[in-house]
Write a protein that holds these residues in place. Structure first.
Motif, PDB file in Angstrom:
ATOM      1  N   TYR A 178      29.812  81.031  20.331  1.00  0.00           N
ATOM      2  CA  TYR A 178      28.740  80.035  20.229  1.00  0.00           C
ATOM      3  C   TYR A 178      27.515  80.633  20.891  1.00  0.00           C
ATOM      4  N   ASN A 179      26.511  80.975  20.087  1.00  0.00           N
ATOM      5  CA  ASN A 179      25.371  81.726  20.588  1.00  0.00           C
ATOM      6  C   ASN A 179      24.047  81.190  20.071  1.00  0.00           C
ATOM      7  N   TYR A 180      23.061  81.185  20.960  1.00  0.00           N
ATOM      8  CA  TYR A 180      21.661  80.994  20.603  1.00  0.00           C
ATOM      9  C   TYR A 180      20.938  82.256  21.065  1.00  0.00           C
ATOM     10  N   ALA A 181      20.023  82.760  20.243  1.00  0.00           N
ATOM     11  CA  ALA A 181      19.252  83.937  20.627  1.00  0.00           C
ATOM     12  C   ALA A 181      17.835  83.796  20.092  1.00  0.00           C
ATOM     13  N   GLU A 182      16.864  84.022  20.977  1.00  0.00           N
ATOM     14  CA  GLU A 182      15.469  83.971  20.547  1.00  0.00           C
ATOM     15  C   GLU A 182      15.129  85.255  19.794  1.00  0.00           C
ATOM     16  N   ASP A 183      14.497  85.115  18.645  1.00  0.00           N
ATOM     17  CA  ASP A 183      14.082  86.247  17.839  1.00  0.00           C
ATOM     18  C   ASP A 183      13.024  87.044  18.605  1.00  0.00           C
ATOM     19  N   VAL A 184      13.245  88.317  18.786  1.00  0.00           N
ATOM     20  CA  VAL A 184      12.336  89.175  19.554  1.00  0.00           C
ATOM     21  C   VAL A 184      10.962  89.271  18.901  1.00  0.00           C
TER      22      VAL A 184
END
Length: 100
Positions: free
Chosen positions: A39-45
């Motif tokens: 379960y992951n959230y990642a901000e687009d670089v």
């Protein structure tokens, strides 16, 4: 058969510092749920405020149960208050996969 969830949503870039502790809280609670593999959230670089979502669940029933948890209800209210837009989430059924 694994359940894979992928997608994205957008938060105002100027609200990301405020959003990060909220996202951390829901990620930690969700990762402790039965059937949660990832379960992951990642901000687009390259695109501040664009959050990429990736999840893997053992079963669709466990994903459905996850969506009804108290921490997801809280997160729903929090993200609306932050100004969430552009939510686009897709669910797939997948085999066990192979390592690249």
């Amino acid at each position: 058969m694994a359940i894979v969830v992928v997608g994205q949503f957008r938060l105002p870039a100027e609200r990301m510092e405020e959003a990060r502790p909220m996202m951390r809280k829901v990620m930690e609670a969700t990762r402790a749920e039965a059937g949660c593999i990832e379960y992951n959230y990642a901000e687009d670089v390259l695109d501040p405020g664009l959050i990429r979502v990736s999840e893997v669940w053992e079963t669709r029933a466990q994903l459905t149960a996850h969506l009804k948890t108290p921490h997801m209800a809280v997160w729903g209210e929090e993200r609306a208050g932050l100004g969430l837009t552009g939510r686009n989430i897709t669910v797939f059924e997948a085999d066990a996969g192979t390592t690249l």
